[in-house]
Design a protein around this motif. Structure first.
Motif, PDB file in Angstrom:
ATOM      1  N   ILE A 194      99.844  59.325  58.610  1.00 42.85           N
ATOM      2  CA  ILE A 194      98.665  60.199  58.416  1.00 42.85           C
ATOM      3  C   ILE A 194      98.828  60.889  57.523  1.00 42.85           C
ATOM      4  O   ILE A 194      98.004  61.783  56.697  1.00 42.85           O
ATOM      5  CB  ILE A 194      98.599  60.569  60.151  1.00 42.85           C
ATOM      6  CG1 ILE A 194      98.445  59.908  60.870  1.00 42.85           C
ATOM      7  CG2 ILE A 194      97.884  61.892  59.742  1.00 42.85           C
ATOM      8  CD1 ILE A 194      99.045  60.887  62.034  1.00 42.85           C
TER       9      ILE A 194
ATOM     10  N   ARG B 283      94.293  62.427  58.504  1.00 42.29           N
ATOM     11  CA  ARG B 283      94.316  61.395  59.162  1.00 42.29           C
ATOM     12  C   ARG B 283      94.180  59.977  58.774  1.00 42.29           C
ATOM     13  O   ARG B 283      93.838  60.137  57.271  1.00 42.29           O
ATOM     14  CB  ARG B 283      92.548  62.190  59.359  1.00 42.29           C
ATOM     15  CG  ARG B 283      91.643  61.990  58.525  1.00 42.29           C
ATOM     16  CD  ARG B 283      90.580  63.139  58.365  1.00 42.29           C
ATOM     17  NE  ARG B 283      89.523  63.036  60.549  1.00 42.29           N
ATOM     18  CZ  ARG B 283      89.670  64.395  60.368  1.00 42.29           C
ATOM     19  NH1 ARG B 283      89.881  64.947  60.266  1.00 42.29           N
ATOM     20  NH2 ARG B 283      89.238  63.978  61.398  1.00 42.29           N
TER      21      ARG B 283
ATOM     22  N   GLU C  63      93.283  53.964  63.059  1.00 41.27           N
ATOM     23  CA  GLU C  63      93.837  52.955  64.076  1.00 41.27           C
ATOM     24  C   GLU C  63      94.628  51.585  63.198  1.00 41.27           C
ATOM     25  O   GLU C  63      95.362  51.283  63.004  1.00 41.27           O
ATOM     26  CB  GLU C  63      92.763  52.480  65.517  1.00 41.27           C
ATOM     27  CG  GLU C  63      94.531  51.799  65.745  1.00 41.27           C
ATOM     28  CD  GLU C  63      93.801  51.754  67.616  1.00 41.27           C
ATOM     29  OE1 GLU C  63      94.718  51.954  68.367  1.00 41.27           O
ATOM     30  OE2 GLU C  63      92.484  52.189  67.613  1.00 41.27           O
TER      31      GLU C  63
ATOM     32  N   ILE D 271      96.971  52.059  60.317  1.00 42.44           N
ATOM     33  CA  ILE D 271      98.753  52.720  60.975  1.00 42.44           C
ATOM     34  C   ILE D 271      98.639  51.626  61.548  1.00 42.44           C
ATOM     35  O   ILE D 271     100.339  51.048  61.680  1.00 42.44           O
ATOM     36  CB  ILE D 271      98.813  53.833  62.377  1.00 42.44           C
ATOM     37  CG1 ILE D 271      97.790  55.115  62.451  1.00 42.44           C
ATOM     38  CG2 ILE D 271      99.155  53.337  63.253  1.00 42.44           C
ATOM     39  CD1 ILE D 271      98.861  55.547  61.185  1.00 42.44           C
TER      40      ILE D 271
ATOM     41  N   THR E 280      99.119  55.057  71.659  1.00 42.39           N
ATOM     42  CA  THR E 280      98.268  55.408  71.951  1.00 42.39           C
ATOM     43  C   THR E 280      98.160  56.248  73.044  1.00 42.39           C
ATOM     44  O   THR E 280      97.331  57.302  73.624  1.00 42.39           O
ATOM     45  CB  THR E 280      97.175  54.868  71.552  1.00 42.39           C
ATOM     46  OG1 THR E 280      97.436  53.404  72.458  1.00 42.39           O
ATOM     47  CG2 THR E 280      96.717  53.558  70.593  1.00 42.39           C
TER      48      THR E 280
ATOM     49  N   VAL F 140     100.817  60.848  72.148  1.00 42.56           N
ATOM     50  CA  VAL F 140      99.255  61.472  72.011  1.00 42.56           C
ATOM     51  C   VAL F 140      99.978  62.217  73.577  1.00 42.56           C
ATOM     52  O   VAL F 140      99.576  63.939  74.253  1.00 42.56           O
ATOM     53  CB  VAL F 140      98.122  60.300  72.690  1.00 42.56           C
ATOM     54  CG1 VAL F 140      96.489  61.308  72.745  1.00 42.56           C
ATOM     55  CG2 VAL F 140      98.250  59.887  71.051  1.00 42.56           C
TER      56      VAL F 140
ATOM     57  N   LEU G 289     100.580  62.961  68.851  1.00 46.08           N
ATOM     58  CA  LEU G 289      99.444  62.666  68.053  1.00 46.08           C
ATOM     59  C   LEU G 289      98.000  62.941  68.935  1.00 46.08           C
ATOM     60  O   LEU G 289      98.294  63.373  69.989  1.00 46.08           O
ATOM     61  CB  LEU G 289      99.782  61.055  67.829  1.00 46.08           C
ATOM     62  CG  LEU G 289     100.969  60.429  67.152  1.00 46.08           C
ATOM     63  CD1 LEU G 289     100.942  58.662  67.474  1.00 46.08           C
ATOM     64  CD2 LEU G 289     100.974  61.015  65.884  1.00 46.08           C
ATOM     65  N   LYS G 290      97.290  62.945  67.897  1.00 50.08           N
ATOM     66  CA  LYS G 290      95.165  63.069  68.077  1.00 50.08           C
ATOM     67  C   LYS G 290      95.080  61.504  68.400  1.00 50.08           C
ATOM     68  O   LYS G 290      95.104  60.949  67.142  1.00 50.08           O
ATOM     69  CB  LYS G 290      94.702  64.166  67.300  1.00 50.08           C
ATOM     70  CG  LYS G 290      95.463  65.782  68.194  1.00 50.08           C
ATOM     71  CD  LYS G 290      95.213  66.187  67.796  1.00 50.08           C
ATOM     72  CE  LYS G 290      94.724  68.359  67.907  1.00 50.08           C
ATOM     73  NZ  LYS G 290      93.612  68.824  67.108  1.00 50.08           N
ATOM     74  N   TYR G 291      94.490  60.943  69.471  1.00 46.77           N
ATOM     75  CA  TYR G 291      93.724  59.706  68.846  1.00 46.77           C
ATOM     76  C   TYR G 291      92.582  60.032  69.400  1.00 46.77           C
ATOM     77  O   TYR G 291      92.298  60.413  70.341  1.00 46.77           O
ATOM     78  CB  TYR G 291      94.804  58.977  70.285  1.00 46.77           C
ATOM     79  CG  TYR G 291      94.321  57.282  69.433  1.00 46.77           C
ATOM     80  CD1 TYR G 291      93.773  56.875  69.029  1.00 46.77           C
ATOM     81  CD2 TYR G 291      93.520  57.104  71.316  1.00 46.77           C
ATOM     82  CE1 TYR G 291      93.656  55.332  68.984  1.00 46.77           C
ATOM     83  CE2 TYR G 291      93.153  55.398  71.480  1.00 46.77           C
ATOM     84  CZ  TYR G 291      92.461  54.919  70.169  1.00 46.77           C
ATOM     85  OH  TYR G 291      92.412  53.902  70.165  1.00 46.77           O
TER      86      TYR G 291
ATOM     87  N   GLU H 259      90.954  56.525  65.211  1.00 45.07           N
ATOM     88  CA  GLU H 259      91.639  57.769  64.402  1.00 45.07           C
ATOM     89  C   GLU H 259      92.827  58.501  64.945  1.00 45.07           C
ATOM     90  O   GLU H 259      92.873  59.256  65.894  1.00 45.07           O
ATOM     91  CB  GLU H 259      90.983  58.163  62.952  1.00 45.07           C
ATOM     92  CG  GLU H 259      90.201  60.233  63.912  1.00 45.07           C
ATOM     93  CD  GLU H 259      89.838  60.511  62.875  1.00 45.07           C
ATOM     94  OE1 GLU H 259      89.457  60.180  61.430  1.00 45.07           O
ATOM     95  OE2 GLU H 259      89.414  61.490  62.886  1.00 45.07           O
ATOM     96  N   PHE H 260      93.632  59.119  63.928  1.00 41.48           N
ATOM     97  CA  PHE H 260      95.652  59.662  64.354  1.00 41.48           C
ATOM     98  C   PHE H 260      94.916  60.529  63.701  1.00 41.48           C
ATOM     99  O   PHE H 260      94.783  60.688  62.511  1.00 41.48           O
ATOM    100  CB  PHE H 260      96.457  58.652  64.472  1.00 41.48           C
ATOM    101  CG  PHE H 260      96.648  57.584  65.260  1.00 41.48           C
ATOM    102  CD1 PHE H 260      96.789  58.048  66.970  1.00 41.48           C
ATOM    103  CD2 PHE H 260      96.197  56.370  65.368  1.00 41.48           C
ATOM    104  CE1 PHE H 260      97.414  56.701  67.272  1.00 41.48           C
ATOM    105  CE2 PHE H 260      96.440  55.777  66.036  1.00 41.48           C
ATOM    106  CZ  PHE H 260      97.294  55.944  67.186  1.00 41.48           C
TER     107      PHE H 260
END
Length: 345
Positions: free
Chosen positions: A210, A216, A219, A222, A248, A252, A257-259, A271-272
């Motif tokens: 990221i 950012r 997915e 990643i 995920t 999260v 992580l933000k998903y 996106e992460f």
């Protein structure tokens, strides 16, 4: 197109085993394979490199060294180095007691014994018990005891790079060691009561992808990186379990992580980003240092990311100073208020 469709090289699913059922050699083989994948693959980042976006994972920016294909590319962890420097005499004594010339021990034997130590130390980590040098020596075959320091170093490197754990000496007199989660993180990816292994190495790698891709990463990006290590979405890895759920959902939910959906993407893409807990517990510099170590290079070999990490360090320092000043002002105001109150009584 799904990640699975885009990555047919994913190996067939293997039956998952509990950690306690895995022989030491098997863990050694998997750990070593993951290491060598990291070392021989292109860097998992975009950095300052130029090239078509569909050309796969770009090469490292100018100045960064390429990965090497053997575990000798790793630098020893600081704990291993300090241990080695204080144990040269012990190594020589052990070699004479073993009655074998350490130079004649095949590399495969050293790797196998390193795997046994990895297995043992992970088990002690699960049990939350200290690790003693005496117990580690018992897990090394007689013909390899003369090279215990090198074996211990190999095991420490695998725990660091694959599982995201540092081996640290917690009692120098009695030679007690402990395993600690790297780069300031406080969660190892293991659910309560789970008998698996720590997943911190995967988390650090994702955080690194990221950061190196402009803070950012899609997915698809990643999984493109994780597939290089044999970790594929929807396929249970026989050590790390179900990676898609881990990344995920678990990471999260734990706020690492933000998903989210990529803005204006049609069809929808996801996106992460770093989550608030990642920002609170670790720094961009710590993640960059970890990735640089995998590359056997220095963080400054990635100029733009290094500059961003330095700016992040400076901003954090200013925030700490500001917070300290506010705390001092509040404490002073509180004291003055109390003093004034007493003077009027």
């Amino acid at each position: 197109m799904s990640s699975r469709q885009k990555n047919p090289q994913c190996p067939p699913e293997q039956p998952r085993q509990s950690h306690s059922e895995m022989p030491g050699l098997e863990i050694a083989q998997v750990s070593k394979a993951l290491e060598e994948t990291h070392l021989s693959s292109p860097p998992p980042m975009s950095g300052n490199s130029k090239g078509p976006s569909d050309a796969g994972i770009p090469s490292a920016p100018e100045g960064a060294q390429s990965f090497h294909s053997s575990s000798t590319a790793f630098r020893a962890t600081s704990s291993s180095k300090s241990y080695a420097s204080s144990s040269n005499q012990e190594e020589e004594e052990s070699a004479s007691q073993a009655g074998a010339d350490p130079r004649n021990v095949p590399t495969d034997a050293l790797d196998e014994n390193a795997g046994l130590l990895v297995n043992y130390m992970l088990l002690k980590y699960q049990m939350k018990e200290p690790i003693t040098k005496a117990a580690l020596l018992k897990n090394v075959s007689k013909e390899c005891k003369g090279q215990f320091v090198e074996i211990f170093q190999k095991a420490s490197q695998r725990l660091e790079m694959v599982f995201g754990l540092d081996v640290k000496e917690v009692d120098a007199i009695n030679h007690y060691y402990g395993l600690f989660i790297k780069i300031g993180l406080t969660y190892d990816g293991m659910q309560h009561g789970e008998k698996g292994v720590p997943k911190t190495g995967i988390l650090i790698l994702v955080l690194g992808v990221i950061f190196m891709n402009g803070n950012r990463a899609t997915e698809e990006k990643i999984w493109e990186v994780l597939n290089l290590t044999g970790i594929c979405p929807g396929k249970k890895h026989f050590i790390f379990g179900e990676p898609k759920e881990l990344i995920t959902e678990v990471f999260v939910e734990e706020k690492y992580l933000k998903y989210q959906q990529v803005a204006n993407s049609d069809p929808a893409q996801f996106e992460f980003l770093w989550g608030p807990r990642a920002h609170a517990e670790t720094t961009k510099m710590q993640v960059l240092e970890f990735l640089a170590k995998i590359h056997d290079t220095d963080p400054s070999s990635f100029p733009s990311q290094y500059e961003e990490a330095l700016q992040d360090e400076e901003e954090r320092a200013r925030s700490r100073i500001s917070a300290g000043a506010v705390s001092t002002s509040v404490a002073t105001a509180s004291f003055n208020t109390k003093a004034s109150s007493f003077s009027h009584t």
